[in-house]
Design a protein around this motif. Structure first.
Motif, PDB file in Angstrom:
ATOM      1  N   UNK A   3     -33.635  55.342  87.882  1.00  0.00           N
ATOM      2  CA  UNK A   3     -34.610  54.439  87.256  1.00  0.00           C
ATOM      3  C   UNK A   3     -33.923  53.337  86.453  1.00  0.00           C
ATOM      4  N   UNK A   4     -34.385  52.100  86.655  1.00  0.00           N
ATOM      5  CA  UNK A   4     -33.913  50.951  85.875  1.00  0.00           C
ATOM      6  C   UNK A   4     -32.401  50.774  85.972  1.00  0.00           C
ATOM      7  N   UNK A   5     -31.842  51.056  87.157  1.00  0.00           N
ATOM      8  CA  UNK A   5     -30.394  50.970  87.316  1.00  0.00           C
ATOM      9  C   UNK A   5     -29.969  49.503  87.322  1.00  0.00           C
ATOM     10  N   UNK A   6     -28.919  49.221  86.569  1.00  0.00           N
ATOM     11  CA  UNK A   6     -28.383  47.866  86.457  1.00  0.00           C
ATOM     12  C   UNK A   6     -26.968  47.751  86.995  1.00  0.00           C
ATOM     13  N   UNK A   7     -26.202  48.849  86.964  1.00  0.00           N
ATOM     14  CA  UNK A   7     -24.789  48.738  87.305  1.00  0.00           C
ATOM     15  C   UNK A   7     -24.240  50.092  87.713  1.00  0.00           C
ATOM     16  N   UNK A   8     -23.083  50.043  88.382  1.00  0.00           N
ATOM     17  CA  UNK A   8     -22.371  51.253  88.776  1.00  0.00           C
ATOM     18  C   UNK A   8     -20.884  51.002  88.582  1.00  0.00           C
ATOM     19  N   UNK A   9     -20.182  52.031  88.097  1.00  0.00           N
ATOM     20  CA  UNK A   9     -18.729  52.009  88.025  1.00  0.00           C
ATOM     21  C   UNK A   9     -18.206  53.074  88.986  1.00  0.00           C
TER      22      UNK A   9
END
Length: 695
Positions: free
Chosen positions: A310-316
């Motif tokens: 939910x509401x994901x903005x970024x991934x590392x």
């Protein structure tokens, strides 16, 4: 001071440049704002508070679905494969740790990989007290207004919102009653967290109980529960950490929430709009290939574990070491996988950051081919324009004196030299975002002094317990280098109390008596300088008087005159710096004035240039650190600036072996962390390394 490439922060690509352009190192807040929340190319203006949104405050990735125990193969009593320990007709009480706050809560339950439906009879959420007990009556969660729900094969469900507020960085208890037998349960095995279940045969619903009387059986996994969401009007969104065991928790302390993702979540709370952090690491997982026990590859699970948050903005992405070590992957293979994930993230409108792979020489399967693959992958990550940004975990964690291995303070002593301990995980997090500075830090120790007190050629440390009753003096034995036992590695072992009643100041150490054993010198309240002769085994003689009327500060010891004997340097009340030449028998000459205007503090001495001569380092009132190169005859060069913003105390010289080049150790005044800077010769030093918390 020379810096290595371990400076902190996310490096961001300017995406309007074609190909592999130059990397810009951005500040912590800029990195977090532009790279993780807005466009990776340009910072977005601060937005007004929006309508409440769901953000994942805790999340995990299901590894596989399994029966409670796998059937034993022919000829064996039991299977070597790990079962889920879920049989059904039981209540699970799982401990999770939040990353961000909210005013309402829901949970996300999944039946991933399972081929059979599972009934959830009752689910609750509560604040954890201790063990499996709650601070108050657990709150019942409903599903479409009903207490129970059925998870279809491979399906998932969100509970209805519950008026249950959550703080950041706290433990919750999520309890799930399973009224029916369960044949297969999706679970996450490497939790580093003790959860609980009811005893075998206890089929009752205990999920609403406050106490833990019926939860005395440990449950080491997370099953069915893959997320806890909170409603927030000030959320910066959700960021996902996708990786393997290093992200899953490495070799951090059980039940302590010291994974690098936990540390990173704490750092993000300092933001104006904090983010939720989902740890989607799977121990043993691969970037490129599936495994029957370690689950789907990162490529195979990217949609479920990243894009559907939910509401994901970024991934590392921090992955690839298992592919190199156990999958025989080439650099082009891993680069191709990174490109695929970066493209999918970009298509979904989220920022994609890749982490360089830290060194692992000393790990059992390490070889030169693997090292070359690692370096080639890291070179790609640092230079490519395929990704939005990168974090340099390699640069942040490697030994500056041997870049093919981890810095010794970052893995647990005696461990596999690949997985990070608590201190190393904090170093990884710090390289992405600096932790918030505490409002107040109380120093635990002062008068930190380093010398070889045990006679093994490796430096040990002593320090006084500050503000403690009886003024104890503590001792830390220096650790030897695992690859060269004749020298130290810059780290120290367990602390022990040396003595009580250390009501002395200006503590310093060297071999003043010429027997090859380090002694201690310190000043009493009577302005007498005393000597404690070292026995070379960590013990010391009773004190004896060295010098009377010793009204001096900034006392340091080293062989400044080049005769092989330890001398003393100290500052008088008028700001003059004086030298006392040692005779190697515990005696000293009359003082000789070296210079006036010594308006410096944190004076320390050692061979910082590698020429075999003792130098001086000290800090001025503007917090600049300077070096005076020793001539080996009691004279020194003019000062030259090493580093600005030296907001540190208890600065000490740390040679890794007796007579070797000196490194620096000092305590941060802002955080209380003890740091080390490794000497590279010529008066230059590596970037800052972490040694210990709460110094």
């Amino acid at each position: 001071m020379a810096r290595s490439d371990t400076s902190h922060g996310i490096r961001r690509w300017s995406r309007w440049r074609p190909g592999a352009g130059a990397v810009a190192s951005v500040s912590v807040l800029a990195a977090l704002t532009t790279t993780l929340a807005a466009s990776p190319a340009q910072a977005a203006p601060a937005a007004p508070a929006a309508a409440p949104v769901w953000t994942r405050t805790w999340g995990t990735a299901m590894t596989i679905a399994a029966p409670a125990e796998w059937p034993a193969p022919p000829g064996k009593e039991k299977s070597d494969r790990r079962g889920s320990q879920v049989r059904g007709r039981q209540t699970l009480r799982m401990v999770v740790h939040t990353s961000t706050a909210g005013t309402a809560t829901r949970i996300h339950l999944v039946n991933t990989f399972s081929t059979a439906p599972v009934t959830i009879g009752h689910a609750t959420v509560a604040n954890r007290d201790e063990n499996g007990s709650a601070t108050g009556t657990p709150v019942t969660l409903t599903f479409g207004g009903k207490q129970s729900t059925v998870l279809p094969p491979g399906g998932s469900v969100d509970s209805d919102p519950a008026a249950f507020s959550v703080k950041a960085d706290e433990d919750l208890l999520v309890s799930i009653h399973l009224p029916d037998p369960v044949a297969m349960a999706p679970f996450h095995p490497y939790t580093l967290t003790r959860s609980y279940t009811t005893a075998p045969g206890d089929t009752a619903d205990h999920s609403a109980e406050t106490g833990d009387e019926n939860f005395r059986t440990d449950f080491p996994y997370w099953a069915f529960l893959s997320g806890v969401d909170v409603m927030s009007v000030n959320s910066g969104g959700t960021t996902v950490l996708l990786g393997d065991s290093q992200t899953d928790g490495g070799h951090t302390t059980d039940n302590a929430n010291r994974r690098w993702g936990d540390d990173y979540a704490r750092a993000l709370q300092a933001r104006e709009r904090p983010m939720g952090v989902v740890n989607a690491g799977i121990s043993g997982g691969f970037l490129l290939s599936d495994h029957p026990d370690y689950g789907q590859s990162a490529i195979g699970r990217f949609d479920r574990d990243v894009l559907e948050q939910p509401n994901v903005k970024s991934v590392i992405l921090y992955q690839g070491i298992n592919d190199i070590v156990y999958g025989n992957a080439s650099a082009p293979d891993i680069v191709g996988g990174i490109r695929r994930l970066a493209s999918r993230a970009r298509s979904a409108g989220i920022t994609f950051t890749a982490a360089t792979i830290p060194p692992f020489r000393g790990y059992g399967r390490y070889d030169a081919r693997m090292e070359q693959v690692r370096q080639d992958v890291n070179e790609y990550i640092r230079r490519t324009g395929d990704i939005d940004a990168y974090v340099d975990f390699d640069g942040a964690s490697r030994d500056p004196l041997d870049p093919s291995r981890l810095f010794a303070a970052y893995y647990n002593r005696g461990d596999d030299r690949l997985h990070f301990g608590d201190n190393g995980s904090q170093a990884l997090s710090d390289s992405v975002a600096q932790p918030p500075v505490p409002s107040r830090v109380t120093a635990r120790f002062d008068q930190t002094t380093v010398a070889d007190f045990t006679g093994d050629g490796i430096p040990d440390a002593i320090a006084r317990g500050k503000n403690e009753t009886n003024a104890p003096l503590y001792f830390w034995s220096g650790n030897s280098d695992v690859d060269d036992r004749s020298k130290g590695d810059g780290t120290f072992g367990q602390v022990r109390k040396q003595t009580d009643g250390w009501n002395f100041t200006q503590t310093t150490a060297a071999d003043f008596t010429g027997d090859g054993k380090a002694d201690i010198v310190a000043k009493g309240d009577d302005n007498v300088l005393y000597l404690w002769a070292g026995g070379g085994n960590g013990d010391f003689s009773r004190k004896r008087k060295l010098l009377g009327n010793f009204a001096y500060t900034e006392v340091v010891a080293a062989d400044f005159t080049g005769d092989g004997h330890a001398d003393l340097v100290a500052r008088d009340a008028g700001g003059d710096l004086h030298l006392w030449t040692g005779d190697g028998k515990g005696g000293f000459s009359r003082e000789v004035r070296l210079t006036g205007g010594w308006n410096f503090t944190q004076t320390t001495a050692g061979d910082f240039t590698g020429d075999g001569k003792s130098d001086l380092i000290a800090k001025d009132q503007a917090n600049d650190l300077y070096l005076w190169t020793g001539g080996g005859n009691g004279d020194f060069s003019r000062k030259r600036k090493l580093l600005s913003d030296w907001n540190y105390s208890q600065t000490s010289a740390v040679p890794f072996r007796t007579g070797g080049i000196a490194h620096l150790m000092a305590r941060s005044d802002a955080t209380g962390v003890l740091h080390e800077w490794l000497g590279l010769g010529g008066g230059s030093f590596s970037g800052r390394l972490r040694l210990a918390d709460s110094w």
